[in-house]
Structures are given as structure tokens and as C-alpha cells.
Design an enzyme around this catalytic site. Sequence first.
Site, mmCIF file in Angstrom:
data_model
loop_
_atom_site.group_PDB
_atom_site.id
_atom_site.type_symbol
_atom_site.label_atom_id
_atom_site.label_comp_id
_atom_site.label_asym_id
_atom_site.label_seq_id
_atom_site.Cartn_x
_atom_site.Cartn_y
_atom_site.Cartn_z
ATOM 1 C CB SER A 24 -0.962 0.005 1.198
ATOM 2 O OG SER A 24 -1.940 -0.965 1.009
ATOM 3 C CE LYS A 73 -8.940 -5.360 6.702
ATOM 4 N NZ LYS A 73 -9.296 -6.080 5.490
ATOM 5 C CG ASP A 109 -11.206 -4.980 2.345
ATOM 6 O OD1 ASP A 109 -10.261 -4.465 1.717
ATOM 7 O OD2 ASP A 109 -11.132 -5.307 3.546
ATOM 8 N N GLY A 133 -14.987 -18.287 4.222
ATOM 9 C CA GLY A 133 -14.509 -17.343 5.234
ATOM 10 C C GLY A 133 -15.624 -16.534 5.859
ATOM 11 C CB ALA A 134 -16.997 -16.054 8.831
ATOM 12 N N GLY A 258 -5.359 -11.917 -5.343
ATOM 13 C CA GLY A 258 -5.903 -10.725 -4.681
ATOM 14 C C GLY A 258 -5.204 -9.415 -5.009
HETATM 15 P P1 NAP Z 1 -9.924 -11.866 9.483
HETATM 16 O O1 NAP Z 1 -11.024 -10.881 9.699
HETATM 17 O O2 NAP Z 1 -8.974 -12.127 10.582
HETATM 18 O O3 NAP Z 1 -10.594 -13.249 9.007
HETATM 19 C C1 NAP Z 1 -9.820 -14.382 8.731
HETATM 20 C C2 NAP Z 1 -10.740 -15.494 8.237
HETATM 21 O O4 NAP Z 1 -9.918 -16.620 7.898
HETATM 22 C C3 NAP Z 1 -11.737 -15.977 9.265
HETATM 23 O O5 NAP Z 1 -12.943 -16.318 8.627
HETATM 24 C C4 NAP Z 1 -11.059 -17.232 9.819
HETATM 25 O O6 NAP Z 1 -11.949 -18.198 10.326
HETATM 26 C C5 NAP Z 1 -10.451 -17.773 8.545
HETATM 27 N N1 NAP Z 1 -9.429 -18.762 8.832
HETATM 28 C C6 NAP Z 1 -8.193 -18.543 9.348
HETATM 29 N N2 NAP Z 1 -7.538 -19.722 9.483
HETATM 30 C C7 NAP Z 1 -8.405 -20.689 9.052
HETATM 31 C C8 NAP Z 1 -8.319 -22.093 8.913
HETATM 32 N N3 NAP Z 1 -7.202 -22.759 9.257
HETATM 33 N N4 NAP Z 1 -9.391 -22.754 8.394
HETATM 34 C C9 NAP Z 1 -10.494 -22.091 8.040
HETATM 35 N N5 NAP Z 1 -10.644 -20.761 8.134
HETATM 36 C C10 NAP Z 1 -9.604 -20.071 8.626
HETATM 37 O O7 NAP Z 1 -9.036 -11.424 8.212
HETATM 38 P P2 NAP Z 1 -9.482 -10.657 6.876
HETATM 39 O O8 NAP Z 1 -9.203 -9.217 7.024
HETATM 40 O O9 NAP Z 1 -10.853 -11.102 6.501
HETATM 41 O O10 NAP Z 1 -8.388 -11.215 5.824
HETATM 42 C C11 NAP Z 1 -8.431 -12.549 5.360
HETATM 43 C C12 NAP Z 1 -7.360 -12.740 4.260
HETATM 44 O O11 NAP Z 1 -7.638 -11.878 3.162
HETATM 45 C C13 NAP Z 1 -5.938 -12.371 4.698
HETATM 46 O O12 NAP Z 1 -5.057 -13.287 4.111
HETATM 47 C C14 NAP Z 1 -5.709 -10.981 4.112
HETATM 48 O O13 NAP Z 1 -4.358 -10.710 3.832
HETATM 49 C C15 NAP Z 1 -6.516 -11.079 2.829
HETATM 50 N N6 NAP Z 1 -7.029 -9.774 2.377
HETATM 51 C C16 NAP Z 1 -6.716 -9.376 1.114
HETATM 52 C C17 NAP Z 1 -7.197 -8.167 0.663
HETATM 53 C C18 NAP Z 1 -6.852 -7.694 -0.733
HETATM 54 O O14 NAP Z 1 -7.010 -6.504 -0.999
HETATM 55 N N7 NAP Z 1 -6.420 -8.555 -1.615
HETATM 56 C C19 NAP Z 1 -7.997 -7.359 1.481
HETATM 57 C C20 NAP Z 1 -8.306 -7.824 2.767
HETATM 58 C C21 NAP Z 1 -7.815 -9.038 3.196
HETATM 59 P P3 NAP Z 1 -12.357 -18.212 11.908
HETATM 60 O O15 NAP Z 1 -13.254 -17.026 12.090
HETATM 61 O O16 NAP Z 1 -13.025 -19.517 12.046
HETATM 62 O O17 NAP Z 1 -11.078 -18.096 12.690
#
Ligand code: NAP
Length: 288
Positions: A24, A73, A109, A133-134, A258
Site C-alpha cells: 500500500s 479492522k 474491500d 470465510g467469515a 488478490g
Molecule cells: P480476518 O477478519 O482475521 O478473518 C480471517 C478469516 O480466515 C476468518 O474467517 C477465519 O476463520 C479464517 N481462517 C483462518 N484460518 C483458518 C483455517 N485454518 N481454516 C479455516 N478458516 C480459517 O481477516 P481478513 O481481514 O478477513 O483477511 C483474510 C485474508 O484476506 C488475509 O489473508 C488478508 O491478507 C486477505 N485480504 C486481502 C485483501 C486484498 O485486498 N487482496 C484485502 C483484505 C484481506 P475463523 O473465524 O473460524 O477463525
Amino acid sequence: MRKIIDGHTGLMALLGSPVAHSISPMMHNMAFEELGLNNIYVCFDVKEQELETAVAGLKAAGICGFNVTMPDKNKMTELVDELSPAARLIGAVNTVVNREGYLIGHNTDGVGYMRSVQDAGYDAIGQEMTLMGAGGAATAICVQAALDGVKKLNLFARSTSRFHERTVKLVENIRKTTKCQITLYDQQDTGALRTCLAESAILVNATSVGMAPKIDASIIPDVSMFRPELIVSDIIYNPKETKLLRQAREAGCRTFNGMYMLLYQGEEAFRLWTGQDMPVAVIKEKLF
Ligand code: NAP
């Protein structure tokens, strides 16, 4: 590189932990440079328990705006004075605008992901989509996909998720407020996952599974669930090709990562802070 930082330079930042790897700063600083804007974008490694103090300090120091990433977030929703409709529905903030000490929380996002689908040459509108995912990003994509007109959304999350209650409410809200047919499934239900993937146009991994350094993990347990007609996307951009995308490519699916979601969520944040369009073509050429 920019030449001068002076007493008028506006500050923008990324808050989260870790943040040192983030692209970023390069994206926004290139855009400032390209448009001749006297702003600078930096990273601050801020853990969730330090977020409130960091935000108070940056606000007092007159920061123009900032992005928020994992793990901050959700907590950020409690620290702003106002939430945009999308950020309220999503329950997470990734962009904050500081209007003279009044903080407005947005979430770009979902817009970023939906624009990345278009950019890859696909049309999700009126189609069926399966989303893993959630968390903050998954929720943002669900909301935007439903608002934009995705016909059917199959949402797979762990029943043990810390976001479970919020996800159940989100599904109810989307059902009430949009025409999208959304169903929440337990991620362990591999039978349902197989059926949903057989019927979906697009799969999106919105979990952190497969992200560096744990690059040997994939959210899809069985590669026989892939069929060549399925478009497989991962919102992770480090590594550029996750195990999921590699498996899907080997099964004949079209894939995308992504990177452009990152670009387009940043484009939207840039517009909120500066009122100007990010020079996307230049950023793509130089950075992506
Ligand atoms: P977050 O709010 O912490 O959510 C993480 C998610 O991943 C939760 O649903 C979690 O499930 C799940 N998860 C983690 N480990 C898991 C596993 N072993 N098995 C199943 N589910 C699992 O994070 P976020 O902000 O949503 O980001 C998620 C990903 O997206 C990250 O890798 C981030 O870098 C990427 N991202 C990319 C962009 C982009 O612009 N490309 C933007 C935002 C995020 P639980 O709730 O069950 O723990």
C-alpha cells in the site's frame, strides 16, 4: 521518489500487524507523486490492544486518513464517530477519513474485490458464487456481491468461528435487504461444498489459509471438487499463486489472485481521502 516533505505534507498511513510487507505505501505514494499531491503514506505496526491509543495519537496529530488491516479492522468500528452504510453492515472498517477530528469509517474491500472480478474479464452479476470465510474481508465481499446483484451466494465458514454470531446476522440482513439468495454452510460439510462448487461460476477464498508463511495450506480439501468451468479466485496476494490457485490451475480452472482487489480497494480509499481518481493504469504498469 518524492523530492520534498514540508510543513504542508499530508499524512496517510496503514495500521495493523504485521504491515512491513505491505504494498500500500508504494501504491499510494506513487499515485501522490503522479498527481503532484503533497502527501505521504507510511506503515505503523499496531496490535489490536494498542489500536485505541494509536488512533487517538494520529487523530490529535491531524492525520488525513488511514487504512486498517488485520487484526484491527473489527475493533476500528468502535473507534470512529460515524460508519458508512457498508462498513456498518460489514462490521469492519478498512479505511478512515479524518474530517477535522471527526473520524468516518468506510469499508472498500468489497468494492475492491468486485472490481477485480470485472478486471479479470468475468461477470459475477446474476451468477452463483461460493465464498470461503467469515472474517472482515469475507463479510465485505458478501455484502458488496449481494448489493451488486450476485444471484446466489454460498457462504462456508467454521461453526467455531469467532465471527459466527455476526455471520448469522449478516446472512439475515442480506436476505432482508437484497434479492440475493444467501446460505451459510459449515465448512466441514464437504458434501454441500462439492454440490455448491459444481453449480457456482466463481469460488473465492476470503480466509487467510494459504497466506505466507503458511503457503502449504489450501482451503479446499479435495481437488476433485474443481471443474474446468469454475473460476477460482483467492484474495491473498502473497504468495501470488497460493496452493489453492495452483491446484485449480492444474485442474484446468481459470484463476486470479488478490492483487487487483488490493489495487481497487486502495483506489476507492484514495478517492475518499483526496477526492481524486487514482492513476490506476500507471500504478498497474509500475507496481503490479
Ligand atoms: P480476518 O477478519 O482475521 O478473518 C480471517 C478469516 O480466515 C476468518 O474467517 C477465519 O476463520 C479464517 N481462517 C483462518 N484460518 C483458518 C483455517 N485454518 N481454516 C479455516 N478458516 C480459517 O481477516 P481478513 O481481514 O478477513 O483477511 C483474510 C485474508 O484476506 C488475509 O489473508 C488478508 O491478507 C486477505 N485480504 C486481502 C485483501 C486484498 O485486498 N487482496 C484485502 C483484505 C484481506 P475463523 O473465524 O473460524 O477463525
